[in-house]
Design a protein around this motif. Structure first.
Motif, mmCIF file in Angstrom:
data_model
loop_
_atom_site.group_PDB
_atom_site.id
_atom_site.type_symbol
_atom_site.label_atom_id
_atom_site.label_comp_id
_atom_site.label_asym_id
_atom_site.label_seq_id
_atom_site.Cartn_x
_atom_site.Cartn_y
_atom_site.Cartn_z
ATOM 1 N N LYS A 132 -8.366 -10.991 -13.725
ATOM 2 C CA LYS A 132 -7.739 -10.014 -11.904
ATOM 3 C C LYS A 132 -7.980 -10.160 -10.321
ATOM 4 O O LYS A 132 -7.278 -10.655 -9.451
ATOM 5 C CB LYS A 132 -8.814 -8.383 -12.076
ATOM 6 C CG LYS A 132 -7.668 -7.485 -13.574
ATOM 7 C CD LYS A 132 -8.924 -6.251 -13.373
ATOM 8 C CE LYS A 132 -8.493 -5.694 -14.926
ATOM 9 N NZ LYS A 132 -8.894 -4.197 -15.121
ATOM 10 N N GLU A 143 -6.364 -8.368 -8.981
ATOM 11 C CA GLU A 143 -5.790 -6.980 -9.351
ATOM 12 C C GLU A 143 -6.708 -5.982 -9.490
ATOM 13 O O GLU A 143 -7.314 -6.124 -10.535
ATOM 14 C CB GLU A 143 -4.786 -7.591 -10.307
ATOM 15 C CG GLU A 143 -4.112 -8.211 -10.530
ATOM 16 C CD GLU A 143 -3.292 -8.765 -11.716
ATOM 17 O OE1 GLU A 143 -3.311 -8.004 -12.519
ATOM 18 O OE2 GLU A 143 -1.954 -9.813 -11.574
ATOM 19 N N ASN A 160 -5.549 -2.942 -11.137
ATOM 20 C CA ASN A 160 -4.954 -2.135 -12.520
ATOM 21 C C ASN A 160 -3.455 -3.782 -12.048
ATOM 22 O O ASN A 160 -3.208 -3.727 -11.352
ATOM 23 C CB ASN A 160 -4.700 -0.709 -12.371
ATOM 24 C CG ASN A 160 -4.434 -0.286 -11.796
ATOM 25 O OD1 ASN A 160 -2.850 -0.790 -11.150
ATOM 26 N ND2 ASN A 160 -4.864 0.581 -10.271
ATOM 27 N N PRO A 161 -2.703 -3.027 -13.427
ATOM 28 C CA PRO A 161 -1.511 -3.039 -13.582
ATOM 29 C C PRO A 161 -0.895 -2.917 -12.326
ATOM 30 O O PRO A 161 0.507 -3.829 -12.355
ATOM 31 C CB PRO A 161 -1.594 -2.384 -15.146
ATOM 32 C CG PRO A 161 -2.549 -2.815 -15.672
ATOM 33 C CD PRO A 161 -3.442 -2.415 -15.013
ATOM 34 N N LYS A 162 -1.290 -2.141 -12.265
ATOM 35 C CA LYS A 162 0.246 -1.379 -10.921
ATOM 36 C C LYS A 162 -0.420 -1.576 -9.245
ATOM 37 O O LYS A 162 0.314 -1.340 -8.676
ATOM 38 C CB LYS A 162 0.699 0.118 -11.224
ATOM 39 C CG LYS A 162 1.249 0.016 -12.398
ATOM 40 C CD LYS A 162 2.016 1.967 -12.764
ATOM 41 C CE LYS A 162 2.562 1.267 -13.653
ATOM 42 N NZ LYS A 162 2.437 3.568 -14.006
ATOM 43 N N ARG A 163 -1.647 -2.325 -8.851
ATOM 44 C CA ARG A 163 -2.194 -2.734 -7.961
ATOM 45 C C ARG A 163 -2.751 -3.646 -7.741
ATOM 46 O O ARG A 163 -3.265 -4.079 -8.737
ATOM 47 C CB ARG A 163 -3.175 -0.843 -8.081
ATOM 48 C CG ARG A 163 -3.554 -1.178 -5.863
ATOM 49 C CD ARG A 163 -4.378 0.712 -5.919
ATOM 50 N NE ARG A 163 -3.541 1.315 -5.860
ATOM 51 C CZ ARG A 163 -3.941 2.628 -6.569
ATOM 52 N NH1 ARG A 163 -5.279 2.591 -6.150
ATOM 53 N NH2 ARG A 163 -2.782 3.785 -6.482
ATOM 54 N N SER A 164 -2.366 -4.477 -6.265
ATOM 55 C CA SER A 164 -3.073 -5.376 -6.407
ATOM 56 C C SER A 164 -2.693 -5.941 -4.670
ATOM 57 O O SER A 164 -3.069 -5.297 -4.354
ATOM 58 C CB SER A 164 -2.431 -6.609 -6.855
ATOM 59 O OG SER A 164 -1.070 -6.877 -5.807
#
Length: 486
Positions: free
Chosen positions: A339, A373, A375-379
């Motif tokens: 991440k 990252e 999470n998978p939707k926020r970076s």
């Protein structure tokens, strides 16, 4: 454009000598078994001035101005290229030579077209008497890649005030298991300014890449970038566009022995800038740069390195600003987790002018790149820098630029995503008492109804505050962009 035959011959000589050594050495060598990394993806920290492969989004705060440019050519948008260097298709594909070599999986032929409408309230970036306009951009193009893949192999653009033409240093990505990779892109950009048709124009962009990996750890990476485009005058007063061509040839060779503990890298580049308008011909110059880096794998996920760069900057007519830069760095390149990864370089720059009438400069320099990252939707992506640039005004010899750029990305569904970017930088001029504080931010939303189509809707604000009021200006823009690709 100016050419440098000796430089090109040097690159070719190094390449062909190494090929000869390869065939003499590698008769019984094992095949390449390095970790698979898509060639040319140049994700942070391995690349520079890039976005992660497959992200298809532009950091909104990366000083880009849709449909135009701001003074100095530092914040231009090559609208004819895939927007912001994004990656149509987004898939990395296989990194081995299979039937994909004929394009069966990724394809070798990738046409695209970008249609963009931009409303701006300050077309020429002036302090007063602002001119609003609706800017229409039509940018068809095509990129070819062999062996075939859907990954766009080069996401990079030149910055005309930066020594060597690059805002941040370019670091060759890790070699994958493909023996070689080639790539070429061309895109014209047709720009129409409502109410100011005399400033309608066509920009051109071409770029190419060739990579070759040898069995015993030696690899090559050669790129070329050519731009023919226009920028606003930047004097705070004139409703003027200046046309220029700039080209970059950048060559990196890396020796990575089987121990995987040490790595040595050599870089050579040639950058040329040429203005069509004689009133700014004093900016025409040629930069020759050389660099050497040594890497040591301190931990499994951390590389420590030292780096030295030398640039010889020569102007065609404004020779009083000819200079030599020596840059010394130490740093770390890390991928702590899946991440989080990044790169930090901290060092010192000496800028020595050939003319005794121009004050030499020196000081601390750094580069920072971070990608995380949540999470998978926020970076989150962040870059920071401090370095010298060549001046964009006749009264000054150069300027010291220090800045930071942060972008937050959010994915809502498979089709909807958004980003918010913000940046700040300070330019301090040498030889002229001028300091500029530059700030900008831009929210954007993206809709991808099909795999071969997406839309961007966004707002962009750019503000420059100077100790000379006639260099002050601000820009508000709203843009809608449609991109279709194969």
């Amino acid at each position: 454009m100016k050419s440098n035959k000796k430089f090109i011959l040097l690159i070719l000589a190094v390449f062909f000598i190494t090929i000869i050594i390869q065939y003499a050495h590698a008769a019984d060598s094992p095949s390449i078994t390095q970790e698979t990394v898509p060639s040319g993806s140049e994700t942070v920290p391995s690349g520079s001035e890039t976005v992660p492969s497959g992200s298809e989004t532009v950091p909104s705060g990366s000083e880009t101005v849709p449909g135009g440019s701001v003074p100095g050519g530092q914040e231009t948008v090559p609208g004819g290229s895939v927007p912001g260097g994004s990656v149509p298709g987004g898939s990395t594909g296989d990194a081995v030579i299979t039937s994909d070599i004929l394009g069966e999986k990724g394809g070798i032929f990738h046409p695209f077209i970008i249609l963009e409408e931009v409303y701006t309230d300050n077309l020429f970036a002036t302090n007063s008497n602002k001119k609003s306009s609706l800017i229409t951009t039509i940018a068809p193009g095509v990129w070819l890649v062999f062996p075939g893949t859907k990954v766009k192999q080069l996401q990079i653009d030149t910055t005309i005030t930066a020594p060597g033409g690059l805002h941040l240093s370019r670091i060759k990505p890790e070699g994958g298991s493909r023996r070689y990779q080639s790539y070429f892109l061309y895109s014209p950009e047709f720009i129409f300014n409502s109410g100011y048709s005399k400033h309608d124009h066509i920009n051109h962009k071409a770029e190419a890449l060739f990579q070759y990996n040898l069995n015993f750890g030696l690899s090559f990476d050669l790129i070329g970038v050519l731009n023919d485009r226009e920028e606003v005058s930047g004097d705070g007063l004139s409703d003027t566009l200046y046309r220029h061509q700039d080209n970059l040839i950048d060559f990196i060779t890396t020796y990575d022995p089987p121990s995987n503990k040490f790595k040595l890298q050599l870089a050579l580049s040639n950058y040329g800038l040429d203005y069509k308008d004689t009133v700014v011909s004093n900016r025409d110059r040629t930069d020759k740069s050389y660099g050497i880096s040594a890497f040591y794998k301190f931990w499994t996920k951390v590389d420590l390195f030292t780096e030295y760069n030398y640039s010889d900057i020569k102007f065609d007519s404004g020779t009083i600003n000819d200079s030599i830069e020596n840059r010394y760095y130490a740093g770390a390149n890390w991928e702590i987790t899946e991440k989080t990864n990044g790169l930090i370089k901290l060092g010192y720059i000496q800028k020595d002018f050939n003319s005794p009438s121009v004050t030499d400069q020196d000081g601390i320099s750094f580069e920072l790149r971070l990608q995380h990252e949540f999470n998978p939707k926020r970076s989150l992506q962040a870059t920071g820098f401090r370095k010298f640039h060549e001046s964009d005004m006749a009264a000054a010899s150069s300027f010291l630029s220090t800045g930071i750029d942060v972008t937050l990305g959010q994915k809502f569904t498979e089709k909807w995503s958004a980003s918010l970017g913000i940046f700040y930088k300070r330019n301090e001029y040498n030889g002229f008492d001028r300091n500029d504080d530059i700030f900008g931010f831009g929210p954007a939303i993206k809709f991808e109804p099909r795999e071969w189509m997406f839309f961007d809707l966004g707002y962009f604000y750019y503000q420059s505050n100077s100790n000379y009021s006639f260099y002050d200006f601000d820009i508000n823009q709203i843009y809608l962009r449609a991109t279709l690709y194969m």
